[in-house]
Design an enzyme around this catalytic site. Structure first.
Site, PDB file in Angstrom:
ATOM      1  N   GLY A 190     -80.381  -9.059  10.855  1.00  0.00           N
ATOM      2  CA  GLY A 190     -79.004  -8.885  11.296  1.00  0.00           C
ATOM      3  C   GLY A 190     -78.046  -8.959  10.113  1.00  0.00           C
ATOM      4  O   GLY A 190     -78.391  -8.577   8.993  1.00  0.00           O
ATOM      5  N   SER A 191     -76.887  -9.530  10.354  1.00  0.00           N
ATOM      6  CA  SER A 191     -75.840  -9.516   9.325  1.00  0.00           C
ATOM      7  C   SER A 191     -76.153 -10.415   8.127  1.00  0.00           C
ATOM      8  O   SER A 191     -75.457 -10.332   7.122  1.00  0.00           O
ATOM      9  CB  SER A 191     -74.516  -9.938   9.935  1.00  0.00           C
ATOM     10  OG  SER A 191     -74.205  -9.047  10.989  1.00  0.00           O
TER      11      SER A 191
END
Lengths: 633, 379
Positions: free
Chosen positions: A326-327
């Site tokens: 993810g981020s």
């Protein structure tokens, strides 16, 4: 060589050589026959005595297994002595009746009988097999009084392995278990068979397995004279066993405890690394299990329960399970953009809230976008659009090429068994991974998903922690390790496991500093600000959310989605920001948005490690530390 | 009566390729093997029967292949063998610390086994092709052809097979007329070397002393042979126990099925490499000598076939194959009785193990073919 001869001369010479061969064969067999004569006639008496009463028997002395302790000396694995009732089936006339009689003195459960039956199938009949382990003092006394009635049954003092902290750090410590056929094959292949005579347990997982060689020790033996009943009457010679080495870990058990408690009953993993050495400070994987269950052969119902539990407690998520980052991938992407020259720090993108590519609209999570976004802000607010565009500009080969040296998608080489590789996506990887040509093609849209840490990306929490540690350690990547010293139990001599720098990633200091500053910004004003409100130390971090379930156009509303389909929650962090002493990665399975569930766990870990702050509900001092002195011989 | 079903015709079809004396001797050995197996490991009798049937079929087929045909496949076989050995070195499976096996999907094969036959075949072919003009240079070429696979096999490492392949190639050189001026010095150096190892055993077997060119486990085997009691729980155990088994057998043995060493599990690998210890424990010196006599007869029959073989190729091949049987028997009985180091060499036609049995029967089949085609081939 002699001159060329006629065929007749050749044939004559050949037949001459045949005669020589015949004579050599006769001499060879003659020597053998002489040897047989010597053994079977001249020394017959000697050998027949040795064979017939086999008076001298070699009894292996099993060495004490080494201890495992954390960095402060808290004992994680030790031995204690207890009595066990052993039976030699070949010396017992009626096994059933004997066990029946014994059960009047000693408590013998049906499962003990079942286990003995299983052991008998696996062993030779003249081996002494355990019928009941850990007898109580009362049972020992009752049996000794009646011992004469039970030829072939013996009471033996034996060492048992014990994990005093139960399920804490169980994935790291691992467990030992009875040696099975597969282990036996491995032992024979390692030419260690002699050293395992008499040993019936071996490390099966975790450190117990990876440091088996150190922990086991060297088997000694006694030459004893035995009477016709097989009882030892006189000790002839004794070569003592050399106990196994103790393994001291880099792990801080208190930190481990705080982390495991912080997870509560959520599933997930945390890995904390000292960036300047690669030493692992904590490695948690929840749910855990009790390694003590395995020591004497796990009961079938316990095994079934552990195996069928859908939370998979036996799985070491920290090194085996790979999740999309993810981020948390964005700081690495940003560093790659600076290093490859695709972005300058001040270049600003006007974020409309989406990015159109190949007829598909990639959405930002903020409707309408973040406005003007430079590199610093892109990390602090976690702007997707910035990274969609960046990934497209860099291209998949440049991304994969930049990420590989950080350890993404490769086994780190940590001193634990069962590590997985994860996936660092690239066109080559896709070609290998898929069989059909139409699946092997790399699409530009896939690069864009990779840019925000979704898509095919999949890394273990260990890889995330290692990558972050390398980043904040100015590009120097260490091989992660859990053992710190191996200590000789007798001499106290220490062998230090030296930190092993694997490579230095060529990075510019200014670039690293900018990324670190932006990650500090995350915890001050960005997605991590709530979790780190009021922290007295400077800490860098990044939240991340890994998609589990792809919503086709619908809006993600947590409450409406089944718990197991919710997003995984990530948080990576390092502190203190100027000279990091700890870098960690937390993953909470189905924990939703990263700031919500993963970041608070990281906060508790850092508060303890940097400030010594212990959350409510956990004893401030270490109860296990005192026990380390009293270890069974 | 339909002539195709005439039993006498069928019998003659089946028996005509076979050489009577050789067949009887091999049958005697396999029967001996079965008798010992009943005592050592009765559960393996079924597989033994299957292995024997397969091996005999291979022997029968080989006996029908004329020597000229064998000659034409010699070089291809050698090249295949080398390719497989290189493949093993690159992608082979590791088992017991050595890389010997090649996984070809359906099964695992051990290409070094092929070389035991391909080696003498190739060298015999080479000398045949140079017949009448053999010079020193040819021996150099032949030695290079020999050392290539031996090096690959020794690197696996598989000392036992490397020794057998070296021996098989050396026998061809010997029969082709390798000068005594080369053989004798090597033999003398070897004997002196072995004698000095025996004499200095205590010093050079100290831990930490590295032996050039040998692996740690190979050093260990030699040292254990010199002093089995130095490692009584480990590698010395095999030799100590097999020597006790042989010695306690006495002149007539303890009787079939009564070997205490065998049945109390003191004997290691009692159905494979150490089967000779079972035989001598239960049948004594008499049993051992019967076996030795069968081997002597087998070897003299082989040498006799070699003496009567018409071409250089068949002479060299027959002589070399015969001496391979001798080497197998000598090395195995020598190691089990504690005078040679333990290298994995089976007792020919007696040890349990399909691959070795097939290889050996292939060798016997080739000998039979040479005997059967001795008149039809003229040069």
């Amino acid at each position: 060589m002699a001159a060329i001869r006629t065929p007749e001369q050749e044939l004559a010479r050949f037949r001459g050589r045949l005669a020589v061969a015949g004579i050599i064969a006769l001499i060879g067999f003659g020597l053998l026959a002489a040897r047989f004569f010597y053994l079977q006639v001249v020394r017959y008496d000697y050998y027949s005595t040795r064979a017939e009463d086999n008076r001298i028997s070699l009894v292996p002395i099993v060495p004490n297994r080494g201890l495992i302790t954390d960095r402060n000396g808290t004992v994680l694995a030790r031995n204690y002595s207890a009595y066990t009732l052993e039976i030699t089936p070949s010396k017992v006339a009626d096994l059933e009746a004997t066990i029946e009689e014994l059960s009047k003195l000693v408590d013998i459960q049906p499962k003990d009988r079942k286990r003995l039956k299983k052991l008998m199938d696996e062993s030779k009949s003249f081996e002494s097999l355990p019928l009941r382990n850990r007898l109580s003092d009362e049972e020992v006394a009752r049996f000794i009084a009646q011992r004469y009635r039970f030829p072939g049954v013996e009471l033996k003092a034996r060492l048992f392995r014990d994990y005093p902290l139960g399920s804490f750090a169980s994935h790291v410590i691992g467990y030992i278990g009875r040696i099975n056929d597969r282990d036996l094959e491995r032992i024979e292949e390692s030419e260690d068979a002699a050293n395992y005579r008499g040993t019936d347990h071996i490390g099966k997982s975790g450190l117990e397995k990876s440091y088996e060689r150190d922990l086991h020790g060297i088997t000694g033996f006694e030459e004893v004279e035995v009477d016709s009943g097989g009882r030892a009457v006189r000790l002839l010679r004794r070569t003592p066993a050399i106990p196994g080495n103790n393994v001291v870990l880099t792990l801080d058990l208190k930190l481990q405890e705080i982390v495991e408690k912080a997870f509560g009953n959520r599933r997930g993993a945390l890995v904390a690394i000292e960036p300047s050495t690669g030493g692992v400070l904590a490695m948690a994987s929840t749910p855990t299990f009790d390694p003590n269950l395995f020591v004497d052969g796990i009961a079938p119902q316990d095994w079934d329960q552990l195996n069928t539990d859908q939370d998979k407690p036996l799985l070491n998520r920290a090194i085996y399970s790979a999740y999309p980052p993810g981020s948390t991938f964005k700081p690495f992407m940003a560093l790659g953009a600076l290093t490859t020259g695709k972005r300058t720090p001040n270049q600003t993108l006007a974020d409309p809230g989406y990015f159109n590519f190949g007829g598909h609209r990639f959405m930002d999570d903020k409707i309408g976008g973040h406005g003007g976004v430079d590199l610093y802000k892109s990390i602090v607010v976690s702007c997707n659009t910035y990274y969609y565009v960046l990934a497209n500009d860099m291209g998949i080969d440049a991304i994969a090429g930049f990420m590989r040296p950080f350890g993404f998608g490769q086994r780190s080489g940590i001193d634990l068994p069962g590590e997985s590789e994860g996936v660092l996506p690239s066109p080559e990887w896709k070609k290998k991974r898929f069989k059909k040509p139409e699946q092997q093609k790399w699409f530009g849209g896939e690069t864009i998903s990779v840019g925000i840490g979704q898509g095919y990306n999949a890394y273990t929490p260990l890889q995330m922690a290692q990558g972050l540690a390398a980043l904040v350690n100015n590009g120097v990547l260490f091989r992660p390790h859990i053992a710190r010293h191996v200590v000789d139990a007798k001499t106290g001599e220490k062998r230090t496991i030296e930190p092993e720098p694997l490579r230095t990633i060529p990075l510019k200091q200014a670039h690293i500093d900018l990324i670190k500053r932006a990650m500090v910004g995350v915890n001050k004003a960005g997605t991590g600000a709530r979790a780190f409100a009021g922290a007295p130390y400077e800490v860098g971090g990044k939240t991340g959310t890994a998609q589990v379930y792809s919503l086709k156009g619908g809006k993600y509303v947590e409450g409406r989605i089944a718990e197991r389909l919710r997003d995984h929650s990530w948080f990576i962090a390092f502190a203190p920001a100027d000279k990091p002493k700890i870098a960690l990665a937390v993953l909470v399975e189905n924990g939703g948005f990263g700031a919500q569930s993963a970041a608070p766990i990281a906060r508790q870990a850092l508060d303890y490690y940097l400030l010594g702050k212990v959350p409510a509900g956990i004893a401030p001092e270490d109860p296990a530390a005192e026990e380390s002195a009293e270890v069974a011989e | 009566m339909n002539p195709r079903l005439d039993p006498r015709k069928w019998l003659s079809f089946l028996l005509s390729p076979l050489d009577g004396p050789l067949m009887l001797l091999v049958l005697a050995l396999t029967a001996y093997s079965a008798v010992i197996m009943v005592s050592a490991s009765p559960e393996r009798l079924g597989t033994l029967a299957v292995n024997t049937a397969v091996a005999f079929f291979v022997m029968w087929v080989a006996a029908r292949i004329p020597p000229q045909r064998m000659m034409s496949i010699a070089l291809p076989l050698y090249v295949i063998g080398i390719v497989l050995l290189v493949a093993v070195a690159l992608f082979g499976d590791v088992s017991k610390g050595a890389r010997r096996w090649l996984n070809i999907g359906i099964t695992r094969i051990q290409p070094s086994e092929l070389m035991k036959i391909a080696m003498p075949l190739t060298l015999a072919w080479y000398f045949q092709s140079r017949e009448g003009m053999i010079r020193g240079r040819d021996f150099l070429i032949a030695i290079s052809l020999l050392l290539l696979p031996v090096g690959l096999i020794a690197k696996q490492p598989d000392l036992g097979t490397a020794i057998l392949v070296t021996a098989s190639g050396f026998f061809v050189l010997f029969f082709a007329g390798l000068t005594w001026r080369l053989i004798l010095p090597v033999a003398v150096v070897g004997i002196v070397g072995i004698a000095s190892i025996v004499a200095m055993g205590d010093t050079i077997c100290q831990p930490g002393v590295d032996w050039p060119g040998l692996r740690e486990y190979q050093k260990h085997r030699v040292c254990t042979l010199l002093d089995p009691t130095s490692d009584p729980l480990g590698k010395g155990f095999h030799i100590i126990q097999s020597t006790i088994a042989i010695g306690s057998g006495g002149v007539v043995g303890k009787g079939w099925g009564n070997g205490t060493q065998t049945h109390l599990d003191f004997l290691p690998e009692r159905h494979t490499d150490f089967i000779f210890a079972v035989l001598t424990e239960e049948f004594g010196l008499v049993g051992a000598l019967i076996l030795v006599v069968i081997y002597i007869l087998l070897i003299f029959r082989g040498l006799f076939i070699a003496a009567g073989a018409p071409t250089l190729f068949s002479r060299l091949l027959a002589g070399a194959l015969t001496l391979i049987f001798f080497t197998y028997a000598l090395v195995n009985m020598g190691m089990v009785s504690g005078i040679l180091p333990v290298v994995g060499v089976p007792l020919p036609f007696v040890s349990y193990g399909g691959t070795a049995l097939v290889t050996l029967c292939l060798g016997v089949g080739m000998l039979m073919s040479i005997q059967r085609h001795r008149r039809r081939v003229g040069t």
